[in-house]
Design a protein around this motif. Structure first.
Motif, PDB file in Angstrom:
ATOM      1  N   UNK A   1      11.586   0.391  47.376  1.00  0.00           N
ATOM      2  CA  UNK A   1      10.806   1.162  48.345  1.00  0.00           C
ATOM      3  C   UNK A   1      11.587   1.428  49.630  1.00  0.00           C
ATOM      4  N   UNK A   2      12.475   0.523  49.994  1.00  0.00           N
ATOM      5  CA  UNK A   2      13.270   0.718  51.212  1.00  0.00           C
ATOM      6  C   UNK A   2      14.319   1.819  51.043  1.00  0.00           C
ATOM      7  N   UNK A   3      14.521   2.278  49.803  1.00  0.00           N
ATOM      8  CA  UNK A   3      15.478   3.363  49.559  1.00  0.00           C
ATOM      9  C   UNK A   3      14.787   4.679  49.187  1.00  0.00           C
ATOM     10  N   UNK A   4      13.464   4.672  49.039  1.00  0.00           N
ATOM     11  CA  UNK A   4      12.736   5.866  48.600  1.00  0.00           C
ATOM     12  C   UNK A   4      12.643   6.875  49.747  1.00  0.00           C
ATOM     13  N   UNK A   5      13.107   8.100  49.481  1.00  0.00           N
ATOM     14  CA  UNK A   5      13.023   9.167  50.485  1.00  0.00           C
ATOM     15  C   UNK A   5      12.177  10.339  50.005  1.00  0.00           C
ATOM     16  N   UNK A   6      12.009  10.480  48.676  1.00  0.00           N
ATOM     17  CA  UNK A   6      11.149  11.517  48.110  1.00  0.00           C
ATOM     18  C   UNK A   6      10.443  10.930  46.887  1.00  0.00           C
ATOM     19  N   UNK A   7       9.469  11.694  46.371  1.00  0.00           N
ATOM     20  CA  UNK A   7       8.697  11.197  45.228  1.00  0.00           C
ATOM     21  C   UNK A   7       8.301  12.361  44.333  1.00  0.00           C
ATOM     22  N   UNK A   8       8.251  12.102  43.040  1.00  0.00           N
ATOM     23  CA  UNK A   8       7.613  12.999  42.085  1.00  0.00           C
ATOM     24  C   UNK A   8       6.231  12.446  41.766  1.00  0.00           C
ATOM     25  N   UNK A   9       5.221  13.239  41.976  1.00  0.00           N
ATOM     26  CA  UNK A   9       3.857  12.841  41.629  1.00  0.00           C
ATOM     27  C   UNK A   9       3.499  13.464  40.294  1.00  0.00           C
ATOM     28  N   UNK A  10       3.172  12.607  39.344  1.00  0.00           N
ATOM     29  CA  UNK A  10       2.781  13.074  38.029  1.00  0.00           C
ATOM     30  C   UNK A  10       1.873  12.022  37.427  1.00  0.00           C
ATOM     31  N   UNK A  11       1.317  12.319  36.288  1.00  0.00           N
ATOM     32  CA  UNK A  11       0.602  11.337  35.499  1.00  0.00           C
ATOM     33  C   UNK A  11       0.927  11.604  34.043  1.00  0.00           C
ATOM     34  N   UNK A  12       0.921  10.574  33.249  1.00  0.00           N
ATOM     35  CA  UNK A  12       1.294  10.709  31.856  1.00  0.00           C
ATOM     36  C   UNK A  12       0.260  10.029  30.978  1.00  0.00           C
ATOM     37  N   UNK A  13       0.145  10.549  29.777  1.00  0.00           N
ATOM     38  CA  UNK A  13      -0.642   9.862  28.766  1.00  0.00           C
ATOM     39  C   UNK A  13      -0.004  10.131  27.411  1.00  0.00           C
ATOM     40  N   UNK A  14      -0.313   9.277  26.469  1.00  0.00           N
ATOM     41  CA  UNK A  14       0.176   9.442  25.103  1.00  0.00           C
ATOM     42  C   UNK A  14      -0.903  10.100  24.260  1.00  0.00           C
ATOM     43  N   UNK A  15      -0.539  11.176  23.599  1.00  0.00           N
ATOM     44  CA  UNK A  15      -1.501  11.868  22.754  1.00  0.00           C
ATOM     45  C   UNK A  15      -1.837  11.056  21.513  1.00  0.00           C
ATOM     46  N   UNK A  16      -0.906  10.215  21.104  1.00  0.00           N
ATOM     47  CA  UNK A  16      -1.127   9.346  19.943  1.00  0.00           C
ATOM     48  C   UNK A  16      -0.108   8.218  19.979  1.00  0.00           C
TER      49      UNK A  16
END
Length: 300
Positions: A203-218
């Motif tokens: 976290x002390x190195x985080x400068x940007x973020x990708x916001x997403x969510x994932x799920x498995x279809x099966x």
């Protein structure tokens, strides 16, 4: 308060492979969204022509947005030195592209996890290549951001530094003010690991973020890991989902980021089921930002 951008996850093949969508069309689609910027991808077909770079910057800025981040996928773990040198040259061109578009952040990766590569070899190859690019980026006011990545859409093998311990070792090898982490919580699940544990470690190195969510279809995540190598693109059983309805605990994520003083860009990877889905994901994140980064008001 962090600022929001969007990434055209649903339109990558159309924008990067068959040309069935033009970038001007994507800009028009994204313009009404309640976001501050559009994350760019270095592989957009129309970005091959350097003359287009200022034109697309103007188009985006005319819509009241900016292009803060460049998403690109250098492959620094190839065993051939000439191939790696070519990848460094490509990364420098992407840095130039980011600068021309008015951006501040340009992604780097480690490279593909080729079966013959040892961890020590891969770490050294990736670190050496990234460090070769940092001075060039710094001269142009660009920060290189390494993502805890799963797999580029057009790669055969998964990310070399996909596993948390490998990723953290690579990050710890490189110390420069123009180098940081682009945190993607969803990708951590694909390594069979806890995204909150990874966040605590970097976290002390985080400068940007990708916001997403994932799920498995099966199936299960273990099924996914068994089949992920040896085929271009993402495994068929994996799917992006609407943000806030998948596996990620955004309350815990934003609590950790806020406590660490994070104030960077958050780019949304969603919309694979249409623009209405992307609008709902934007609205979800706007609510969360207002909750965790409330705007201070002055009492008169």
């Amino acid at each position: 308060m962090p600022q929001l951008a969007v990434f055209p996850k649903a339109f990558m093949h159309a924008l990067c492979k068959d040309g069935s969508m033009r970038l001007s069309e994507w800009i028009e689609l994204a313009a009404p969204l309640d976001v501050d910027g559009l994350e760019w991808y270095a592989g957009f077909l129309e970005m091959e022509n350097i003359a287009n770079w200022p034109r697309f910057r103007r188009q985006v800025e005319d819509k009241g947005k900016v292009i803060p981040m460049m998403c690109c996928s250098p492959d620094f773990t190839h065993p051939d030195r000439h191939f790696r040198e070519e990848q460094i040259s490509r990364q420098k061109r992407w840095i130039d592209m980011t600068h021309a578009l008015g951006g501040t952040y340009c992604r780097v990766l480690s490279g593909q996890r080729r079966p013959e590569l040892t961890m020590e070899e891969g770490l050294k190859l990736a670190a050496d290549c990234i460090e070769a690019c940092i001075p060039y980026a710094a001269e142009r006011g660009i920060t290189l951001i390494i993502e805890n990545h799963y797999k580029d859409d057009f790669w055969e093998y998964p990310e070399f530094a996909q596993q948390m311990n490998v990723f953290c070792k690579l990050v710890d090898m490189i110390h420069h003010p123009n180098f940081g982490v682009n945190y993607d919580p969803s990708n951590t699940y694909l390594a069979g690991e806890d995204p909150l544990e990874l966040l605590q470690r970097v976290v002390h190195r985080v400068v940007t973020m990708h916001a997403s969510d994932r799920y498995l279809k099966e199936g299960t995540l273990e099924d996914l890991r068994r089949e992920e190598g040896g085929a271009a693109g993402y495994a068929k059983r994996l799917s992006h989902g609407e943000i806030g309805k998948g596996l990620n605990d955004y309350d815990a994520i934003f609590t950790t980021l806020k406590n660490a003083g994070f104030n960077g860009w958050i780019s949304i990877e969603d919309g694979v089921d249409g623009m209405a889905q992307l609008e709902r994901s934007v609205a979800f994140l706007r609510r969360k930002l207002a909750q965790y980064w409330p705007v201070a008001t002055t009492q008169l």
